[in-house]
Design a protein around this motif. Structure first.
Motif, PDB file in Angstrom:
ATOM      1  N   VAL A   1     -56.178  67.231 120.597  1.00  0.00           N
ATOM      2  CA  VAL A   1     -56.263  67.491 119.163  1.00  0.00           C
ATOM      3  C   VAL A   1     -57.166  66.434 118.536  1.00  0.00           C
ATOM      4  O   VAL A   1     -56.902  65.229 118.675  1.00  0.00           O
ATOM      5  CB  VAL A   1     -54.877  67.469 118.494  1.00  0.00           C
ATOM      6  N   ASN A   2     -58.220  66.855 117.881  1.00  0.00           N
ATOM      7  CA  ASN A   2     -59.113  65.930 117.190  1.00  0.00           C
ATOM      8  C   ASN A   2     -58.515  65.609 115.823  1.00  0.00           C
ATOM      9  O   ASN A   2     -58.423  66.475 114.962  1.00  0.00           O
ATOM     10  CB  ASN A   2     -60.495  66.561 117.032  1.00  0.00           C
ATOM     11  N   MET A   3     -58.098  64.363 115.629  1.00  0.00           N
ATOM     12  CA  MET A   3     -57.398  63.976 114.407  1.00  0.00           C
ATOM     13  C   MET A   3     -57.777  62.547 114.029  1.00  0.00           C
ATOM     14  O   MET A   3     -57.772  61.658 114.883  1.00  0.00           O
ATOM     15  CB  MET A   3     -55.877  64.068 114.642  1.00  0.00           C
ATOM     16  N   PRO A   4     -58.129  62.291 112.765  1.00  0.00           N
ATOM     17  CA  PRO A   4     -58.451  60.913 112.343  1.00  0.00           C
ATOM     18  C   PRO A   4     -57.270  59.971 112.584  1.00  0.00           C
ATOM     19  O   PRO A   4     -56.103  60.387 112.491  1.00  0.00           O
ATOM     20  CB  PRO A   4     -58.727  61.065 110.847  1.00  0.00           C
ATOM     21  N   LEU A   5     -57.581  58.716 112.870  1.00  0.00           N
ATOM     22  CA  LEU A   5     -56.530  57.724 113.123  1.00  0.00           C
ATOM     23  C   LEU A   5     -55.491  57.667 111.999  1.00  0.00           C
ATOM     24  O   LEU A   5     -54.296  57.538 112.243  1.00  0.00           O
ATOM     25  CB  LEU A   5     -57.145  56.333 113.311  1.00  0.00           C
ATOM     26  N   ALA A   6     -55.966  57.772 110.772  1.00  0.00           N
ATOM     27  CA  ALA A   6     -55.069  57.644 109.616  1.00  0.00           C
ATOM     28  C   ALA A   6     -54.015  58.747 109.564  1.00  0.00           C
ATOM     29  O   ALA A   6     -52.994  58.599 108.885  1.00  0.00           O
ATOM     30  CB  ALA A   6     -55.879  57.650 108.323  1.00  0.00           C
ATOM     31  N   GLN A   7     -54.242  59.847 110.280  1.00  0.00           N
ATOM     32  CA  GLN A   7     -53.308  60.968 110.233  1.00  0.00           C
ATOM     33  C   GLN A   7     -52.408  61.066 111.461  1.00  0.00           C
ATOM     34  O   GLN A   7     -51.513  61.903 111.514  1.00  0.00           O
ATOM     35  CB  GLN A   7     -54.096  62.280 110.086  1.00  0.00           C
ATOM     36  N   VAL A   8     -52.650  60.210 112.460  1.00  0.00           N
ATOM     37  CA  VAL A   8     -51.939  60.344 113.731  1.00  0.00           C
ATOM     38  C   VAL A   8     -50.450  60.104 113.599  1.00  0.00           C
ATOM     39  O   VAL A   8     -49.627  60.883 114.097  1.00  0.00           O
ATOM     40  CB  VAL A   8     -52.543  59.387 114.783  1.00  0.00           C
ATOM     41  N   THR A   9     -50.064  59.029 112.912  1.00  0.00           N
ATOM     42  CA  THR A   9     -48.637  58.695 112.791  1.00  0.00           C
ATOM     43  C   THR A   9     -47.866  59.823 112.117  1.00  0.00           C
ATOM     44  O   THR A   9     -46.790  60.230 112.585  1.00  0.00           O
ATOM     45  CB  THR A   9     -48.468  57.383 112.001  1.00  0.00           C
ATOM     46  N   GLU A  10     -48.403  60.343 111.031  1.00  0.00           N
ATOM     47  CA  GLU A  10     -47.741  61.447 110.339  1.00  0.00           C
ATOM     48  C   GLU A  10     -47.720  62.703 111.209  1.00  0.00           C
ATOM     49  O   GLU A  10     -46.723  63.439 111.240  1.00  0.00           O
ATOM     50  CB  GLU A  10     -48.461  61.749 109.023  1.00  0.00           C
ATOM     51  N   GLY A  11     -48.808  62.920 111.957  1.00  0.00           N
ATOM     52  CA  GLY A  11     -48.871  64.081 112.831  1.00  0.00           C
ATOM     53  C   GLY A  11     -47.791  64.063 113.897  1.00  0.00           C
ATOM     54  O   GLY A  11     -47.181  65.094 114.211  1.00  0.00           O
ATOM     55  N   ILE A  12     -47.529  62.883 114.450  1.00  0.00           N
ATOM     56  CA  ILE A  12     -46.477  62.764 115.462  1.00  0.00           C
ATOM     57  C   ILE A  12     -45.098  62.894 114.823  1.00  0.00           C
ATOM     58  O   ILE A  12     -44.218  63.598 115.341  1.00  0.00           O
ATOM     59  CB  ILE A  12     -46.592  61.414 116.208  1.00  0.00           C
ATOM     60  N   SER A  13     -44.890  62.228 113.690  1.00  0.00           N
ATOM     61  CA  SER A  13     -43.560  62.250 113.047  1.00  0.00           C
ATOM     62  C   SER A  13     -43.175  63.656 112.598  1.00  0.00           C
ATOM     63  O   SER A  13     -41.991  64.012 112.589  1.00  0.00           O
ATOM     64  CB  SER A  13     -43.529  61.296 111.850  1.00  0.00           C
ATOM     65  N   LYS A  14     -44.159  64.491 112.263  1.00  0.00           N
ATOM     66  CA  LYS A  14     -43.881  65.860 111.815  1.00  0.00           C
ATOM     67  C   LYS A  14     -43.925  66.880 112.949  1.00  0.00           C
ATOM     68  O   LYS A  14     -43.716  68.073 112.722  1.00  0.00           O
ATOM     69  CB  LYS A  14     -44.872  66.262 110.720  1.00  0.00           C
TER      70      LYS A  14
END
Length: 365
Positions: free
Chosen positions: A208-221
């Motif tokens: 999944v191509n995702m900016p670093l700033a969005q990774v934590t939220e992406g995993i938590s959700k």
């Protein structure tokens, strides 16, 4: 014609306010050149606008950018100083930093050549799986040697200050421990680069191509199951707080995938500097800056490991058989790149061989 006695008589009758004005004018005549001289000296101070994408509290900012800036200011006698812009304070994205420094929006940037697909074709060999040592300093020295010998043409539009390793990209997951290539199948994992995406696809994961700033939220959700991210970056963006498991190979083995990082300067800015200021930049660039970044990365990795262990996260080291199975499964990534590089007029086979050879040289040091 006025006689001397007449002048004295005239002076004696001059009003007090006019005498005071004359004294003030005389004082200003002495003071103004000094003031203008100080202003001129201040105007000669060169400000280096330094931009990167990690926060101000990150290891890179604290252990690389700030010390480098302090060193050039000290050695230039205050004639050069930095103005740091962490967290992309000048705008844009990590992928746009190369253009920002080329076009003079920033004077120095820290970014990855990996973020600009096709722009640094020779440097891409550093991203091939299982080529670079796991040690940050050794991998950084290996990358610098490779670029000096084989890839300087990639940086003709820049003043290249350093190339270093972004560290081994460990595979961090939220709820599922990973101990084999089989365990990775079907997982949605954030990919830091095109080559990491090819690596994950070859194994059977969904990159999944995702900016670093969005990774934590992406995993938590639950949008993604985890991420492929270097050790040092995990706490900087708080991924360690939403993952439990971190899988890697043995320290004596090359890492899965590494991301080369570049510190680049605007070429015109460097060329405009006085010779003594260029000498200061040169002194603190090249091998010296590679050493600084490599050591900083190793310190960051060690600190991260301690932090994660203290909070209960688990580091999983896969067995040799599984490591070799991953190498075999992902061998197509290198084979395909050699074909693509050759089609672009490069000697892909020779570049791949060089990166393996240089990586092995530093792996055994």
């Amino acid at each position: 014609m006025i006689s001397l006695s007449s002048q004295q008589s005239t002076s004696a009758t001059t009003p007090v306010w006019r005498q005071a004005s004359s004294q003030m004018l005389a004082a200003l005549t002495v003071a103004l050149p000094a003031l203008f001289g100080a202003a001129a000296a201040q105007a000669q101070t060169v400000t280096i606008k330094y931009s990167h994408f990690l926060p101000a509290n990150s290891g890179f900012n604290q252990k690389v950018a700030l010390p480098w800036c302090a060193a050039i200011e000290k050695d230039s006698g205050g004639k050069m100083k930095c103005q740091l812009y962490p967290s992309l304070a000048l705008g844009g994205t990590p992928a746009q930093l190369a253009d920002q420094v080329k076009n003079g929006v920033a004077d120095v940037v820290w970014t990855s050549p990996s973020y600009s697909t096709g722009r640094f074709p020779r440097t891409e060999a550093l991203e091939l799986p299982f080529t670079m040592p796991g040690d940050g300093l050794m991998a950084s020295k290996a990358m610098w040697d490779y670029v000096q010998q084989h890839a300087m043409a990639d940086y003709k539009d820049f003043k290249l200050l350093a190339i270093h390793s972004g560290g081994n990209s460990v595979i961090s997951t939220a709820s599922k421990p990973i101990m084999s290539a089989e365990d990775l199948k079907g997982l949605k994992l954030r990919s830091p680069s095109r080559f990491a995406a090819l690596f994950l696809s070859a194994i059977g994961s969904t990159p999944v191509n995702m900016p670093l700033a969005q990774v934590t939220e992406g995993i938590s959700k639950g949008v993604i199951d985890g991420a492929m991210i270097p050790w040092e970056v995990l706490p900087a963006i708080k991924v360690d707080e939403v993952t439990k498991y971190h899988m890697e190979g043995m320290p004596s083995q090359p890492g899965f995938i590494q991301t080369p990082m570049a510190i680049m300067m605007n070429k015109a800015k460097y060329d405009s500097l006085a010779p003594e200021l260029k000498a200061v930049i040169d002194k603190h660039s090249g091998p010296a800056l590679v050493e600084l970044t490599g050591k900083a990365w190793d310190e960051g990795i060690a600190d991260t490991r301690k932090k994660l262990a203290a909070q209960g996260n688990k580091t999983l080291v896969i067995k040799d058989a599984e490591y070799n199975a991953m190498k075999k499964t992902t061998a197509s990534v290198e084979a395909d790149w050699i074909k693509q590089a050759t089609a672009r007029g490069l000697d892909g086979k020779q570049l791949a061989a060089a990166v393996h050879s240089i990586g092995q040289k530093y792996l055994t040091k």
